[in-house]
Design a protein around this motif. Structure first.
Motif, PDB file in Angstrom:
ATOM      1  N   TYR A  20       0.820  -1.212   0.000  1.00 15.29           N
ATOM      2  CA  TYR A  20       0.000   0.000   0.000  1.00 15.29           C
ATOM      3  C   TYR A  20       0.854   1.262   0.000  1.00 15.29           C
ATOM      4  O   TYR A  20       0.458   2.282  -0.572  1.00 15.29           O
ATOM      5  N   GLN A  21       2.038   1.215   0.605  1.00 11.31           N
ATOM      6  CA  GLN A  21       2.930   2.365   0.544  1.00 11.31           C
ATOM      7  C   GLN A  21       3.302   2.668  -0.900  1.00 11.31           C
ATOM      8  O   GLN A  21       3.339   3.825  -1.303  1.00 11.31           O
ATOM      9  N   SER A  22       3.561   1.627  -1.681  1.00 14.50           N
ATOM     10  CA  SER A  22       3.924   1.849  -3.082  1.00 14.50           C
ATOM     11  C   SER A  22       2.735   2.366  -3.894  1.00 14.50           C
ATOM     12  O   SER A  22       2.908   3.211  -4.773  1.00 14.50           O
ATOM     13  N   PHE A  24       0.171   4.214  -2.766  1.00 13.72           N
ATOM     14  CA  PHE A  24      -0.231   5.555  -2.355  1.00 13.72           C
ATOM     15  C   PHE A  24       0.922   6.554  -2.282  1.00 13.72           C
ATOM     16  O   PHE A  24       0.730   7.686  -1.835  1.00 13.72           O
ATOM     17  N   ALA A  25       2.106   6.182  -2.713  1.00 13.43           N
ATOM     18  CA  ALA A  25       3.288   7.044  -2.588  1.00 13.43           C
ATOM     19  C   ALA A  25       3.087   8.427  -3.209  1.00 13.43           C
ATOM     20  O   ALA A  25       3.581   9.423  -2.678  1.00 13.43           O
ATOM     21  N   GLU A  26       2.381   8.499  -4.299  1.00 19.75           N
ATOM     22  CA  GLU A  26       2.208   9.780  -4.998  1.00 19.75           C
ATOM     23  C   GLU A  26       1.204  10.712  -4.326  1.00 19.75           C
ATOM     24  O   GLU A  26       1.276  11.920  -4.519  1.00 19.75           O
ATOM     25  N   VAL A  27       0.277  10.157  -3.549  1.00 20.33           N
ATOM     26  CA  VAL A  27      -0.803  10.981  -3.010  1.00 20.33           C
ATOM     27  C   VAL A  27      -0.807  11.121  -1.493  1.00 20.33           C
ATOM     28  O   VAL A  27      -1.468  12.010  -0.963  1.00 20.33           O
ATOM     29  N   ALA A  28      -0.096  10.242  -0.783  1.00 22.89           N
ATOM     30  CA  ALA A  28      -0.148  10.263   0.682  1.00 22.89           C
ATOM     31  C   ALA A  28       1.205  10.627   1.276  1.00 22.89           C
ATOM     32  O   ALA A  28       2.238  10.113   0.854  1.00 22.89           O
ATOM     33  N   GLY A  29       1.166  11.494   2.285  1.00 22.04           N
ATOM     34  CA  GLY A  29       2.381  11.859   2.985  1.00 22.04           C
ATOM     35  C   GLY A  29       2.950  10.697   3.770  1.00 22.04           C
ATOM     36  O   GLY A  29       4.152  10.469   3.797  1.00 22.04           O
ATOM     37  N   GLU A  30       2.067   9.935   4.421  1.00 21.86           N
ATOM     38  CA  GLU A  30       2.472   8.773   5.205  1.00 21.86           C
ATOM     39  C   GLU A  30       1.495   7.629   4.963  1.00 21.86           C
ATOM     40  O   GLU A  30       0.291   7.849   4.890  1.00 21.86           O
ATOM     41  N   VAL A  31       2.019   6.428   4.872  1.00 22.06           N
ATOM     42  CA  VAL A  31       1.203   5.217   4.866  1.00 22.06           C
ATOM     43  C   VAL A  31       1.770   4.342   5.975  1.00 22.06           C
ATOM     44  O   VAL A  31       2.910   3.901   5.907  1.00 22.06           O
ATOM     45  N   LEU A  32       0.981   4.135   7.010  1.00 24.42           N
ATOM     46  CA  LEU A  32       1.448   3.449   8.213  1.00 24.42           C
ATOM     47  C   LEU A  32       0.662   2.176   8.458  1.00 24.42           C
ATOM     48  O   LEU A  32      -0.525   2.092   8.139  1.00 24.42           O
ATOM     49  N   GLY A  33       1.324   1.215   9.058  1.00 24.89           N
ATOM     50  CA  GLY A  33       0.659  -0.001   9.526  1.00 24.89           C
ATOM     51  C   GLY A  33       0.453   0.086  11.017  1.00 24.89           C
ATOM     52  O   GLY A  33       0.920   1.015  11.685  1.00 24.89           O
ATOM     53  N   LEU A  34      -0.235  -0.884  11.568  1.00 27.45           N
ATOM     54  CA  LEU A  34      -0.525  -0.883  13.006  1.00 27.45           C
ATOM     55  C   LEU A  34       0.747  -0.920  13.842  1.00 27.45           C
ATOM     56  O   LEU A  34       0.827  -0.264  14.883  1.00 27.45           O
ATOM     57  N   ALA A  35       1.741  -1.668  13.403  1.00 31.10           N
ATOM     58  CA  ALA A  35       2.994  -1.745  14.152  1.00 31.10           C
ATOM     59  C   ALA A  35       3.675  -0.379  14.234  1.00 31.10           C
ATOM     60  O   ALA A  35       4.291  -0.052  15.248  1.00 31.10           O
ATOM     61  N   ASP A  36       3.552   0.425  13.186  1.00 29.34           N
ATOM     62  CA  ASP A  36       4.139   1.768  13.188  1.00 29.34           C
ATOM     63  C   ASP A  36       3.528   2.647  14.273  1.00 29.34           C
ATOM     64  O   ASP A  36       4.155   3.591  14.736  1.00 29.34           O
ATOM     65  N   LEU A  37       2.301   2.330  14.648  1.00 28.31           N
ATOM     66  CA  LEU A  37       1.587   3.132  15.639  1.00 28.31           C
ATOM     67  C   LEU A  37       1.606   2.505  17.026  1.00 28.31           C
ATOM     68  O   LEU A  37       1.017   3.033  17.960  1.00 28.31           O
ATOM     69  N   GLY A  38       2.262   1.357  17.150  1.00 26.17           N
ATOM     70  CA  GLY A  38       2.335   0.688  18.444  1.00 26.17           C
ATOM     71  C   GLY A  38       1.029   0.038  18.863  1.00 26.17           C
ATOM     72  O   GLY A  38       0.812  -0.210  20.044  1.00 26.17           O
ATOM     73  N   ILE A  39       0.153  -0.247  17.906  1.00 32.78           N
ATOM     74  CA  ILE A  39      -1.131  -0.871  18.222  1.00 32.78           C
ATOM     75  C   ILE A  39      -0.941  -2.379  18.238  1.00 32.78           C
ATOM     76  O   ILE A  39      -0.567  -2.977  17.237  1.00 32.78           O
ATOM     77  N   GLU A  40      -1.216  -2.985  19.381  1.00 32.86           N
ATOM     78  CA  GLU A  40      -1.022  -4.416  19.554  1.00 32.86           C
ATOM     79  C   GLU A  40      -2.333  -5.200  19.591  1.00 32.86           C
ATOM     80  O   GLU A  40      -2.317  -6.410  19.502  1.00 32.86           O
ATOM     81  N   ASP A  41      -3.453  -4.502  19.788  1.00 34.85           N
ATOM     82  CA  ASP A  41      -4.742  -5.200  19.866  1.00 34.85           C
ATOM     83  C   ASP A  41      -5.007  -5.960  18.578  1.00 34.85           C
ATOM     84  O   ASP A  41      -4.700  -5.492  17.493  1.00 34.85           O
ATOM     85  N   LYS A  42      -5.605  -7.133  18.735  1.00 33.83           N
ATOM     86  CA  LYS A  42      -5.962  -7.930  17.573  1.00 33.83           C
ATOM     87  C   LYS A  42      -7.471  -8.142  17.567  1.00 33.83           C
ATOM     88  O   LYS A  42      -8.068  -8.413  18.592  1.00 33.83           O
ATOM     89  N   SER A  43      -8.049  -8.017  16.408  1.00 32.80           N
ATOM     90  CA  SER A  43      -9.475  -8.293  16.278  1.00 32.80           C
ATOM     91  C   SER A  43      -9.644  -9.685  15.688  1.00 32.80           C
ATOM     92  O   SER A  43      -8.812 -10.155  14.924  1.00 32.80           O
ATOM     93  N   ALA A  44     -10.732 -10.319  16.060  1.00 33.93           N
ATOM     94  CA  ALA A  44     -11.041 -11.622  15.487  1.00 33.93           C
ATOM     95  C   ALA A  44     -11.514 -11.418  14.052  1.00 33.93           C
ATOM     96  O   ALA A  44     -12.280 -10.501  13.773  1.00 33.93           O
ATOM     97  N   GLU A  45     -11.011 -12.237  13.160  1.00 29.59           N
ATOM     98  CA  GLU A  45     -11.434 -12.141  11.765  1.00 29.59           C
ATOM     99  C   GLU A  45     -12.627 -13.059  11.568  1.00 29.59           C
ATOM    100  O   GLU A  45     -12.510 -14.201  11.137  1.00 29.59           O
ATOM    101  N   LEU A  46     -13.800 -12.529  11.895  1.00 25.70           N
ATOM    102  CA  LEU A  46     -15.026 -13.307  11.855  1.00 25.70           C
ATOM    103  C   LEU A  46     -15.851 -13.047  10.599  1.00 25.70           C
ATOM    104  O   LEU A  46     -16.883 -13.689  10.403  1.00 25.70           O
TER     105      LEU A  46
END
Length: 66
Positions: A20-22, A24-46
């Motif tokens: 997704y970084q590749s 959105f590179a032209e249009v977004a200043g930042e493309v971050l994943g959950l790990a980049d934000l320190g988010i550890e919570d996991k949701s059930a994939e139901l």
């Protein structure tokens, strides 16, 4: 100036975030994943589809100020 300041990908998968970084590179200043934000919570994939699972994750992560 980028059109979008920040996009958060609801994934900890580095390959998925890099993809997704590749895209959105032209249009977004930042493309971050959950790990980049320190988010550890996991949701059930139901959900029955990837889209439904993404919506479940999005609702969980609305609890964070991103």
């Amino acid at each position: 100036m980028k059109l979008i300041k920040k996009i958060v990908i609801a994934s900890r998968n580095p390959a998925k975030v890099g993809y997704y970084q590749s895209i959105f590179a032209e249009v977004a200043g930042e493309v971050l994943g959950l790990a980049d934000l320190g988010i550890e919570d996991k949701s059930a994939e139901l959900g029955e589809t990837a889209e439904e699972n993404a919506e479940i994750k999005e609702k969980l992560h609305q609890l964070y100020e991103i």
